[in-house]
Scaffold this motif. Sequence first.
Motif, PDB file in Angstrom:
ATOM      1  N   TRP A   1       0.837  -1.205   0.000  1.00  0.00           N
ATOM      2  CA  TRP A   1       0.000   0.000   0.000  1.00  0.00           C
ATOM      3  C   TRP A   1       0.872   1.254   0.000  1.00  0.00           C
ATOM      4  O   TRP A   1       0.677   2.159  -0.799  1.00  0.00           O
ATOM      5  CB  TRP A   1      -0.936  -0.003   1.208  1.00  0.00           C
TER       6      TRP A   1
ATOM      7  N   LYS B   1       2.819   1.857  -3.178  1.00  0.00           N
ATOM      8  CA  LYS B   1       1.972   2.494  -4.189  1.00  0.00           C
ATOM      9  C   LYS B   1       1.875   4.000  -3.953  1.00  0.00           C
ATOM     10  O   LYS B   1       1.950   4.791  -4.894  1.00  0.00           O
ATOM     11  CB  LYS B   1       0.570   1.886  -4.166  1.00  0.00           C
TER      12      LYS B   1
ATOM     13  N   LEU C   1      -0.891   5.685 -12.380  1.00  0.00           N
ATOM     14  CA  LEU C   1      -2.112   4.906 -12.542  1.00  0.00           C
ATOM     15  C   LEU C   1      -1.814   3.399 -12.495  1.00  0.00           C
ATOM     16  O   LEU C   1      -2.520   2.640 -11.823  1.00  0.00           O
ATOM     17  CB  LEU C   1      -2.799   5.274 -13.855  1.00  0.00           C
ATOM     18  N   LEU C   2      -0.763   2.978 -13.169  1.00  0.00           N
ATOM     19  CA  LEU C   2      -0.412   1.555 -13.177  1.00  0.00           C
ATOM     20  C   LEU C   2       0.060   1.075 -11.806  1.00  0.00           C
ATOM     21  O   LEU C   2      -0.234  -0.057 -11.412  1.00  0.00           O
ATOM     22  CB  LEU C   2       0.649   1.269 -14.242  1.00  0.00           C
TER      23      LEU C   2
ATOM     24  N   LEU D   1      -0.948   2.227  -8.910  1.00  0.00           N
ATOM     25  CA  LEU D   1      -2.123   2.149  -8.035  1.00  0.00           C
ATOM     26  C   LEU D   1      -3.027   0.961  -8.370  1.00  0.00           C
ATOM     27  O   LEU D   1      -3.782   0.497  -7.516  1.00  0.00           O
ATOM     28  CB  LEU D   1      -2.918   3.454  -8.101  1.00  0.00           C
ATOM     29  N   THR D   2      -2.952   0.478  -9.594  1.00  0.00           N
ATOM     30  CA  THR D   2      -3.804  -0.636 -10.027  1.00  0.00           C
ATOM     31  C   THR D   2      -2.982  -1.875 -10.381  1.00  0.00           C
ATOM     32  O   THR D   2      -3.432  -2.711 -11.164  1.00  0.00           O
ATOM     33  CB  THR D   2      -4.641  -0.208 -11.252  1.00  0.00           C
ATOM     34  N   ASN D   3      -1.815  -2.006  -9.821  1.00  0.00           N
ATOM     35  CA  ASN D   3      -0.875  -3.053 -10.224  1.00  0.00           C
ATOM     36  C   ASN D   3      -1.434  -4.472 -10.166  1.00  0.00           C
ATOM     37  O   ASN D   3      -1.100  -5.305 -11.005  1.00  0.00           O
ATOM     38  CB  ASN D   3       0.398  -2.963  -9.378  1.00  0.00           C
ATOM     39  N   GLU D   4      -2.286  -4.767  -9.205  1.00  0.00           N
ATOM     40  CA  GLU D   4      -2.800  -6.135  -9.073  1.00  0.00           C
ATOM     41  C   GLU D   4      -3.588  -6.580 -10.314  1.00  0.00           C
ATOM     42  O   GLU D   4      -3.706  -7.774 -10.567  1.00  0.00           O
ATOM     43  CB  GLU D   4      -3.680  -6.276  -7.826  1.00  0.00           C
ATOM     44  N   SER D   5      -4.082  -5.632 -11.080  1.00  0.00           N
ATOM     45  CA  SER D   5      -4.869  -5.959 -12.269  1.00  0.00           C
ATOM     46  C   SER D   5      -4.017  -6.368 -13.466  1.00  0.00           C
ATOM     47  O   SER D   5      -4.530  -7.015 -14.381  1.00  0.00           O
ATOM     48  CB  SER D   5      -5.726  -4.755 -12.679  1.00  0.00           C
ATOM     49  N   HIS D   6      -2.756  -5.957 -13.485  1.00  0.00           N
ATOM     50  CA  HIS D   6      -1.946  -6.161 -14.697  1.00  0.00           C
ATOM     51  C   HIS D   6      -0.490  -6.541 -14.434  1.00  0.00           C
ATOM     52  O   HIS D   6       0.177  -7.033 -15.327  1.00  0.00           O
ATOM     53  CB  HIS D   6      -1.984  -4.905 -15.562  1.00  0.00           C
ATOM     54  N   ARG D   7       0.024  -6.258 -13.244  1.00  0.00           N
ATOM     55  CA  ARG D   7       1.412  -6.587 -12.872  1.00  0.00           C
ATOM     56  C   ARG D   7       2.454  -5.915 -13.778  1.00  0.00           C
ATOM     57  O   ARG D   7       3.514  -6.476 -14.036  1.00  0.00           O
ATOM     58  CB  ARG D   7       1.635  -8.097 -12.883  1.00  0.00           C
TER      59      ARG D   7
END
Length: 164
Positions: free
Chosen positions: A66, A69, A113-114, A116-122
């Motif tokens: 957290w 990020k 942006l990536l 903060l949303t890393n779990e979606s795309h790594r």
Amino acid sequence: MNLYYTPYALSLIVPAVVSVALALYAWQRRTAPGAVTFTLLNLALAEWSLAYVFEIAGADLLTKVWWAKIEYVGIAAVPLGWLVFVIQYTGRGKWLTPARRALLAVVPLITLLLALTNESHRLIWTATVLDPNEPFLALEVEHGAWFWVHFAFSYAALLFGSGL
């Protein structure tokens, strides 16, 4: 959010305080070329340092990730802030049209942006683990593809700004 005391984290409060002091100093002189950007640059440095304090103090993987990020606010902003500050400070501010500013901000904004949303795309981190063999419980990451894009952009901005 689980935190624990470690003296390693406290050592990062000093650079954060220095950065805030420099930001306040620059803000008082905001009519000087680059002073507003220098203020924002130092606030980004302070944010990065303070978020890293909380990452180091994190007692579990979720807390550390957290705060890692949150660090990306400063991580993404500092190289761009440095470049824009130097361009303004060296009298080349007219080059920074709104279109060029927007273009320079693309990689940092995508990076944030990536992150903060890393779990979606790594794309920033492909793996995160805790390393108990360090002096404090350290977050170890394996970097993803976009991290290297950000890395190249950041070092290019830092080197170009230093050259100016």
